[in-house]
Design an enzyme around this catalytic site. Structure first.
Site, PDB file in Angstrom:
ATOM      1  N   ASN A   1      -0.336   0.388  17.026  1.00 49.54           N
ATOM      2  CA  ASN A   1      -0.111   1.612  16.523  1.00 49.54           C
ATOM      3  C   ASN A   1      -1.223   2.409  16.059  1.00 49.54           C
ATOM      4  O   ASN A   1      -1.749   3.545  16.292  1.00 49.54           O
ATOM      5  CB  ASN A   1       1.160   1.994  15.395  1.00 49.54           C
TER       6      ASN A   1
ATOM      7  N   ASP B   1       0.774  -1.236   0.129  1.00 46.69           N
ATOM      8  CA  ASP B   1       0.002   0.055   0.328  1.00 46.69           C
ATOM      9  C   ASP B   1       0.888   1.175  -0.007  1.00 46.69           C
ATOM     10  O   ASP B   1       0.867   2.101   0.957  1.00 46.69           O
ATOM     11  CB  ASP B   1      -0.815   0.023   1.269  1.00 46.69           C
TER      12      ASP B   1
ATOM     13  N   HIS C   1      13.043   4.459  11.175  1.00 51.04           N
ATOM     14  CA  HIS C   1      12.717   2.922  11.256  1.00 51.04           C
ATOM     15  C   HIS C   1      12.745   2.501   9.450  1.00 51.04           C
ATOM     16  O   HIS C   1      11.963   3.134   8.831  1.00 51.04           O
ATOM     17  CB  HIS C   1      11.330   2.660  11.955  1.00 51.04           C
TER      18      HIS C   1
ATOM     19  N   ASP D   1       8.371  -1.474   6.490  1.00 53.80           N
ATOM     20  CA  ASP D   1       8.003  -2.714   5.554  1.00 53.80           C
ATOM     21  C   ASP D   1       9.448  -3.357   5.087  1.00 53.80           C
ATOM     22  O   ASP D   1       9.495  -4.356   5.085  1.00 53.80           O
ATOM     23  CB  ASP D   1       7.266  -2.144   4.596  1.00 53.80           C
TER      24      ASP D   1
HETATM   25  O1  RIB Z   1       1.752  -0.565  10.836  1.00 50.84           O
HETATM   26  C1  RIB Z   1       2.523  -0.336   9.859  1.00 50.84           C
HETATM   27  C2  RIB Z   1       2.158  -0.771   8.629  1.00 50.84           C
HETATM   28  O2  RIB Z   1       1.080  -0.010   8.039  1.00 50.84           O
HETATM   29  C3  RIB Z   1       3.183  -0.511   7.269  1.00 50.84           C
HETATM   30  O3  RIB Z   1       2.981  -1.691   6.427  1.00 50.84           O
HETATM   31  C4  RIB Z   1       2.904   0.774   6.806  1.00 50.84           C
HETATM   32  O4  RIB Z   1       3.052   0.997   5.544  1.00 50.84           O
HETATM   33  C5  RIB Z   1       1.179   0.923   6.859  1.00 50.84           C
HETATM   34  O5  RIB Z   1       0.723  -0.086   5.802  1.00 50.84           O
HETATM   35 CA    CA Z   2       2.650  -0.846   4.124  1.00 47.20          CA
END
Ligand code: RIB
Ligand code: CA
Length: 324
Positions: free
Chosen positions: A157, A9, A239, A242
């Site tokens: 998160n 995404d 960070h 992904d």
């Molecule tokens: O929680 C982090 C994830 O959610 C990652 O893949 C970020 O790109 C979002 O898609």
């Molecule tokens: Ca992602």
């Protein structure tokens, strides 16, 4: 060589993952499927094509997938990733065209025709993967592993307990975690541990290589947005997000996992989208009074050598890692 497919995404950290996947000499990126998540699915496609340009990728097929989760509405994360979903870098449109087929048709074709089993790396809400597994369950016989960036055995998160990719489409995540292919959960317990230092970010940003320079600009954005997250081990660090999950496919020795029971909370309310991981060594009162133990089915990543993956990412993007 490890043949991989990415479901993305794109997304600042998805872009880092695509750059690394294209450039790592031991990985062969066979295709990319796009899904709504950080931004809308059409923007995800546009962003992904731009990243492939910067990476200098060959003819990697990219297909458009689901525009919303199975049940939930689409809820983007542009407050984290920028209005265009990729740090608003102002990049020119790509001349590449997406594949004409739906993402699940592309995934099915590439998985079933690949000469060796494929590692499918999920970096987004798992809507495409759930649709693929329900429409073509036979694909699991040709999957070496599904590496899922998603979930958390601890803190969330998107919410106090849920990680974004699972929170966005909990039913899809439950289908993936419950499928009969080997699954690894690269969740928030390790997600923030793989980081690039300010010096590594600066070196990438100063590079004349378009892929390295894009990585540096994206890492600067990541450091600005979440550099003060207490889970990031170094001040001013960025960070890899992904990209850490792809590093873990390239070099599994940097990750410690345990095969643990896991279940996605689907009930509405505060905990919806939580990945409940049972780390107990003994059954408890709930089981004594009749509750069933969760089935052990997922390799859950609990520790990471984040500096190792930060170095690996930087060296690969700067072209300093030779052929595998
Ligand atoms: O929680 C982090 C994830 O959610 C990652 O893949 C970020 O790109 C979002 O898609
Ligand atoms: Ca992602």
């Amino acid at each position: 060589m490890t043949d991989i497919l990415l479901d993305v995404d794109t997304g600042v950290d998805d872009a880092l993952a695509v750059l690394f996947a294209v450039r790592h000499p031991g990985l062969t990126l066979r295709g990319v499927s796009c899904v709504a998540g950080n931004t809308d699915v059409d923007q995800v496609v546009r962003n992904t094509l731009k990243v492939l340009d910067a990476a200098g990728a060959g003819a990697v097929p990219v297909a458009r997938g689901a525009s919303r989760p199975l049940l939930e509405p689409h809820r983007d994360a542009v407050h984290v990733h920028g209005r265009d979903g990729m740090a608003d870098l102002g990049l020119p449109a790509s001349v590449r065209e997406p594949a004409p087929e739906h993402a699940i048709e592309l995934l099915r074709r590439l998985i079933l025709t690949n000469p060796t089993p494929v590692t499918l790396i999920s970096l987004a809400p798992m809507t495409n993967l759930a649709l693929l597994l329900r429409a073509y369950p036979e694909v699991t016989t040709k999957l070496a592993r599904i590496m899922v960036m998603g979930g958390s055995a601890s803190v969330g998160n998107a919410s106090a307990v849920a990680e974004f990719n699972v929170w966005h489409d909990p039913e899809a995540a439950a289908i993936v975690f419950g499928c009969d292919a080997p699954v690894t959960m690269y969740g928030l317990d390790v997600f923030y541990g793989a980081t690039a230092s300010p010096a590594q970010t600066a070196e990438l940003a100063a590079s004349t290589d378009p892929g390295a320079a894009m990585a540096g600009r994206l890492l600067h954005h990541a450091a600005r947005i979440s550099g003060d997250d207490h889970r990031i081990g170094q001040p001013g660090g960025a960070h890899l997000g992904d990209a850490g999950a792809v590093c873990a496919v390239a070099e599994p020795a940097g990750l410690r996992t345990r095969r643990l029971p896991l279940q996605v909370e689907l009930a509405s309310g505060l905990a919806r989208g939580q990945t409940i991981v049972d780390r107990r060594s003994l059954a408890g009162d709930a089981e004594y009074h009749g509750s069933a133990l969760l089935a052990e089915r997922v390799e859950v990543a609990l520790e990471i050598d984040g500096d190792r993956y930060g170095r690996l990412f930087t060296e690969v993007l700067l072209g300093r890692v030779g052929a595998a």
